[in-house]
Design a protein around this motif. Structure first.
Motif: not given
Lengths: 126, 243
Positions: A49, A76-77, A79-81, A125-126, B38, B43, B97-98, B114, B214-218, B221, B223
């Motif tokens: 980061x 983190x961006x 990771x979201x992808x 994104x998944x 988001x 995104x 986008x955060x 984030x 934000x479907x890719x984050x559970x 996080x 930093x």
């Protein structure tokens, strides 16, 4: 009533708006009118980061090697992808689509990366 | 007989259509606000920038700027090339986008993203501190209330947002922000933000925003900036060499 000159200024800002808004620094350093395709070997993947980076060693036709710094979004961006710290490893062969630095130095913004077998890494994104 | 027919029809509907259509009609509750959200269409892609068509409505392109507001906007364009930011700040964190989180407690709602932008929205009935007892900050002072399923947030004492983030609108410290957030389905929250500023705006600036999951984050996080390789060189940023 918005003055015409100001309207043009705002309009110019809007055209670049999606590209211009970044949570860390201005993107004016990148030449948005160009895209390069680079194929090389990964020396290092920095999962960090405010940006992640791929250090890609590219061999020129004359055999000389040049290391490119490819800037990406924050970890983190990515990771979201669907990216993970292990997604790219030193020694991997990648083909990268890059918006280069205006300065002409070996660096740029990574738009897309493909593995040697043509698989696109990340993307949506998944 | 009629009852048996209704039961049979309901069983058939469940068998062939499932019960999802019935569930989909259920109204979302405050518990559904959990998870990460988001800005719609914002995104970040691999480059860190959102895809084509992204619309950062809070940049101010449609704002009713006064002469002072226009002068400030022009000045911000002039100094963007060598500017850095440490986060989004308010109000842009609400159109960014955060990924962010709404943590709803009885007396307070926390909004966190984030980049560690944090808003404390007090919903226990308290008022803002008296004018002489408060000072402008990057995230301002927020109080709120629930009107049914709508969270209404009133925010004052926000430092000029453009000082924190070079793309933010250069509103004054006298700006008054009112947001009305409502979950319209379990995967969508809509917000209407109205900004009034006697210094930079000629009329209320109304911005319609939406948040999707934000479907890719559970999980959230955080930093720090542990690898800042951006440095200004000849008026533009460049990428410093890697170790």
């Amino acid at each position: 009533m918005i003055a015409a000159g100001f309207r043009l200024l705002i309009a110019a800002g809007c055209v670049a708006a999606a590209f211009a808004v970044h949570a860390h620094h201005s993107p004016a350093m990148f030449d948005g009118s160009k895209q390069l395709t680079l194929t090389g070997t990964v020396r290092k993947f920095q999962w960090t980061n405010p940006h992640s980076y791929i250090q890609l060693v590219v061999k020129a036709e004359n055999g000389t090697e040049q290391e490119w710094s490819l800037e990406m979004g924050a970890n983190v961006y990515l990771y979201n992808l669907g990216w993970r710290p292990s997604t790219v490893k030193a020694g991997d062969t990648l083909t990268a689509t890059v918006v280069p630095l205006r300065s002409g130095k070996p660096g740029g913004l990574l738009v897309e990366a493909k593995t040697a077998d043509g698989k696109t890494l990340g993307g949506a994104p998944p | 007989m009629k009852v048996r027919c209704r039961v049979a029809l309901w069983v058939l509907a469940c068998a062939f259509g499932g019960i999802a259509p019935l569930a989909a009609q259920a109204q979302p509750s405050r518990a559904d606000w959990k998870g990460l959200w988001i800005g719609e269409g914002l995104t970040a892609q691999v480059s860190g920038f959102p895809g084509p068509g992204a619309n950062y409505k809070l940049l101010g392109q449609d704002a009713p700027w006064s002469a002072e507001g226009r002068a400030r906007v022009e000045a911000t364009f002039a100094r963007q090339a060598d500017s850095k930011a440490n986060g989004w700040g308010f109000p842009l964190m609400m159109n960014s986008a955060a990924p962010m989180q709404f943590l709803i407690a009885p007396d307070e709602t926390l909004i966190i993203n984030i980049y560690r932008d944090v808003r404390h929205v007090y919903t226990d009935g308290r008022a803002h501190p008296a004018e002489e007892d408060r000072w402008p900050t990057t995230w301002g002072d927020s109080v709120g209330r629930w009107e049914g399923d709508t969270l209404v947030i009133d925010t004052v004492s926000v430092r000029n947002p453009n000082r924190y983030f070079f793309s933010s609108p250069p509103l004054s410290e006298q700006a008054h922000y009112v947001e009305r957030l409502r979950m319209t389905s379990k995967d969508r929250i809509e917000s209407v933000m109205t900004i009034e500023d006697p210094v930079t705006l000629t009329a209320p600036w109304v911005v319609n925003l939406a948040y999707v999951r934000a479907t890719g984050l559970d999980r959230m996080i955080h930093d720090d900036y542990d690898n800042d390789r951006s440095e200004v060189e000849d008026g533009l940023f460049t990428i410093l060499p890697a170790e």
